[in-house]
Every structure is written in structure tokens, then in C-alpha cells.
Enzyme design. Structure first.
Site, short mmCIF file in Angstrom:
data_model
loop_
_atom_site.label_atom_id
_atom_site.label_comp_id
_atom_site.label_asym_id
_atom_site.label_seq_id
_atom_site.Cartn_x
_atom_site.Cartn_y
_atom_site.Cartn_z
N GLU A 159 4.78 13.19 -12.41
CA GLU A 159 3.85 12.51 -11.52
C GLU A 159 4.35 12.61 -10.08
OE1 GLU A 159 1.53 9.36 -13.83
OE2 GLU A 159 3.41 8.42 -13.29
N GLY A 176 -3.79 6.67 -14.39
CA GLY A 176 -3.82 5.28 -13.94
C GLY A 176 -5.25 4.80 -13.76
N GLY A 177 -5.76 4.91 -12.53
CA GLY A 177 -7.08 4.38 -12.18
C GLY A 177 -8.19 4.75 -13.15
N GLY A 196 -2.45 7.33 -7.26
CA GLY A 196 -3.32 6.32 -6.67
C GLY A 196 -3.80 6.66 -5.27
N HIS A 223 8.50 4.81 -14.47
CA HIS A 223 7.35 5.05 -13.58
C HIS A 223 7.81 4.92 -12.13
CE1 HIS A 223 3.50 4.54 -11.58
NE2 HIS A 223 2.97 5.16 -12.63
N SER A 268 -3.70 10.88 -9.79
CA SER A 268 -5.13 11.02 -9.47
C SER A 268 -5.85 12.01 -10.38
CB SER A 268 -5.31 11.39 -8.00
OG SER A 268 -4.79 10.36 -7.18
N GLU A 327 6.61 3.45 -9.71
CA GLU A 327 6.51 2.08 -9.17
C GLU A 327 7.73 1.26 -9.59
OE1 GLU A 327 2.60 1.37 -10.74
OE2 GLU A 327 1.80 2.84 -9.34
N ASN A 379 -2.43 4.41 -18.19
CA ASN A 379 -1.45 3.43 -17.70
C ASN A 379 -2.25 2.39 -16.92
OD1 ASN A 379 0.63 1.99 -16.60
ND2 ASN A 379 1.21 3.58 -15.11
N TRP A 380 -2.48 1.27 -17.56
CA TRP A 380 -3.30 0.24 -16.91
C TRP A 380 -2.55 -0.49 -15.80
CZ3 TRP A 380 -5.77 -2.50 -21.81
CH2 TRP A 380 -6.83 -1.71 -22.28
N LYS A 381 -1.23 -0.38 -15.78
CA LYS A 381 -0.40 -1.10 -14.80
C LYS A 381 -0.65 -2.62 -14.93
CE LYS A 381 -0.78 2.94 -11.93
NZ LYS A 381 -0.55 3.53 -10.62
#
Ligand code: PEP
Length: 251
Positions: A167, A234-235, A173, A95, A213, A97, A9-11
Site C-alpha cells: 500500500e 479501505g473506502g 485515502g 497498516h 484508492s 496508519e 479494511n473498514w478502519k
């Protein structure tokens, strides 16, 4: 039985050029990997070229959101018809966010799930509790509500097509990962809820990813758990080599 899927997930990261560069590198690294599904979620602006960049490879492209109408006066929104037309195969929905910053409700997310399924794409439905929920002993209750909301009104056959991403919000993150034991316990409770809704046969076919993470150095232990069927990352999905290291941990 159920498929292991490692999804990125590059966001709101990567220009079109950066997206194509990463995917060109990734598809070379993952050549021949067939036991694990590989998906990258890219921003809307990069989707068209992202699909072209991975054409003919085992990497699939996800959108990170959708509006649950086919067309119309919804300024600034993107429809499932448009995503399907580009060759997008997965859509990340709900998600944390989006739940937090854009106030998305379970009802709205459920509309999106149905719209994505109706257009033959796969929803990746994100659920998860906040830190205060876990500390108050409400983890299972919160996840149950989000599962019931997201899967509302679906048949067992439709439910089987959904990928769930558990999640824990406190792990996204933050560098704090749920221990493999905590993650497994929660995944098991989620599968139990799906069993109550759709029966054991359907629940056993639903891929439940862990997200929060996940990194090359903790992926193996998490992915070894009985009810963890992949990851939403993500990251560590931004660099092809990091993402490939997580894929290798799932092989
Ligand atoms: C995510 O946002 O879906 C996620 C899991 O992020 P990170 O891996 O960076 O915690």
C-alpha cells in the site's frame, strides 16, 4: 498457484449494527464466488457479530490489529487467543496508519506476525513507501526493509501463509492510485525480495495485494497485473455494492 484475495479494511468505521447490515447484504451478493477469497476487516467491537453474520458463507472476517501476547496485564489490548476464539481468520498488521499514529516498528509488527501464525490465523502484512520515499528514489529500499522486518525469523512454510498488502502511503485515502505499471513494478520487486529470502517456490505462492484508492473503476486494470494478487480496500469496502464490484473485477 496463489490465491487472489479481496479484503476490506473498514478502519474505525461502522457500529455493530451497521457491520451486520453490510455483511448480510454482501454475503448474498457474493454467493457462489469461489475463485477469489473474500475478507472483511472490522473493528474489534463488531468482530463477534460479524463472524456470526457471515457464518456458512464465503466471507471471512479479519481483525485490524492484535497485541502479540496470549494474555496478561496489557490494559486495553486484544490477544490472538481472543480473536481465534471468536472465529476471526485474518489479522491486518502493520497498516501505515498504525506505523504512523501508533509508532509501530518492524520488530513489533514481526512479533504480531508470529503471534497470529502461532494461533492459526492469517496475517495480512501491510507495507509501503511514503511520498517522500518515492520521490527520493527509495521505494524499493523502504519496502525491502519492511519485508525483511515483517518476515524476520520465519521458515519458508510460515512465510507461505502470509498475505502481503503493498500500500503506497501516498495512495491511501487520497484518490491517487498507483498506475497499474508502477504497482506491478513494485510488486515484482517485493516478490524478488521474498525470493531472495525464501526461494522462488515460496515467493511464488505468496499473495501480494495492492491497496491505495482501489475502486470499482480502476480495480480491473490493477488486478490484471502479473504480480498483483488481490486488493486491500479501505473506502470502497464500506458499501457492499462497491466492494462486490471490485470482487467482480477479480473474477
Ligand atoms: C487502506 O487503508 O488499506 C486503503 C487502501 O484505503 P483506501 O482504499 O481508502 O485508499
Amino acid at each position: 498457484m496463489r490465491k487472489t484475495i479481496i479484503a476490506g479494511n473498514w478502519k474505525m468505521n461502522k457500529t455493530n449494527k451497521e457491520a451486520v447490515e453490510m455483511l448480510t447484504e454482501l454475503k448474498e451478493l457474493v454467493k457462489g464466488v469461489d475463485s477469489v477469497g473474500i475478507v472483511i476487516g472490522a473493528p474489534f467491537t463488531a468482530l463477534s457479530d460479524a463472524v456470526k453474520a457471515v457464518e456458512g458463507s464465503n466471507v471471512k472476517i479479519a481483525a485490524e490489529n492484535v497485541y502479540p501476547k496470549d494474555s496478561g496485564a496489557y490494559t486495553g489490548e486484544v490477544s490472538p487467543v481472543m480473536l481465534k476464539d471468536l472465529g476471526v481468520e485474518y489479522v491486518i498488521l502493520g497498516h501505515s496508519e498504525r506505523r504512523e499514529y501508533f509508532k509501530e516498528s518492524d520488530e513489533f509488527i514481526n512479533e504480531k506476525v508470529k503471534a497470529v501464525l502461532a494461533h492459526g490465523m492469517t496475517p495480512i502484512l501491510c507495507i509501503g513507501e511514503k511520498l517522500e520515499d518515492r520521490e527520493a528514489g527509495r521505494t524499493d529500499e523502504v519496502n525491502k526493509t519492511q519485508i525483511r522486518g515483517g518476515f524476520a525469523g520465519l521458515t519458508g512454510e510460515e512465510a507461505k501463509k502470509i498475505v502481503v498488502a503493498y500500500e503506497p502511503v501516498w495512495a491511501i485515502g487520497t484518490g491517487k492510485t498507483a498506475t497499474p505499471e508502477i504497482a506491478q513494478e513494485t510488486h515484482k520487486a517485493i516478490r524478488q525480495e521474498l525470493t531472495e529470502m525464501f526461494g522462488e517456490e515460496v515467493a511464488n505462492e505468496i499473495t501480494i495485494q495492492y491497496g491505495g484508492s482501489m475502486k470499482p473503476n480502476n480495480a480491473k486494470e490493477l488486478l490484471a497485473q502479473a504480480d498483483i494478487d488481490g486488493g486491500l480496500i479501505g473506502g470502497a469496502s464500506l458499501k457492499a455494492t462497491d466492494f462486490y464490484d471490485i470482487i467482480k473485477a477479480a473474477l
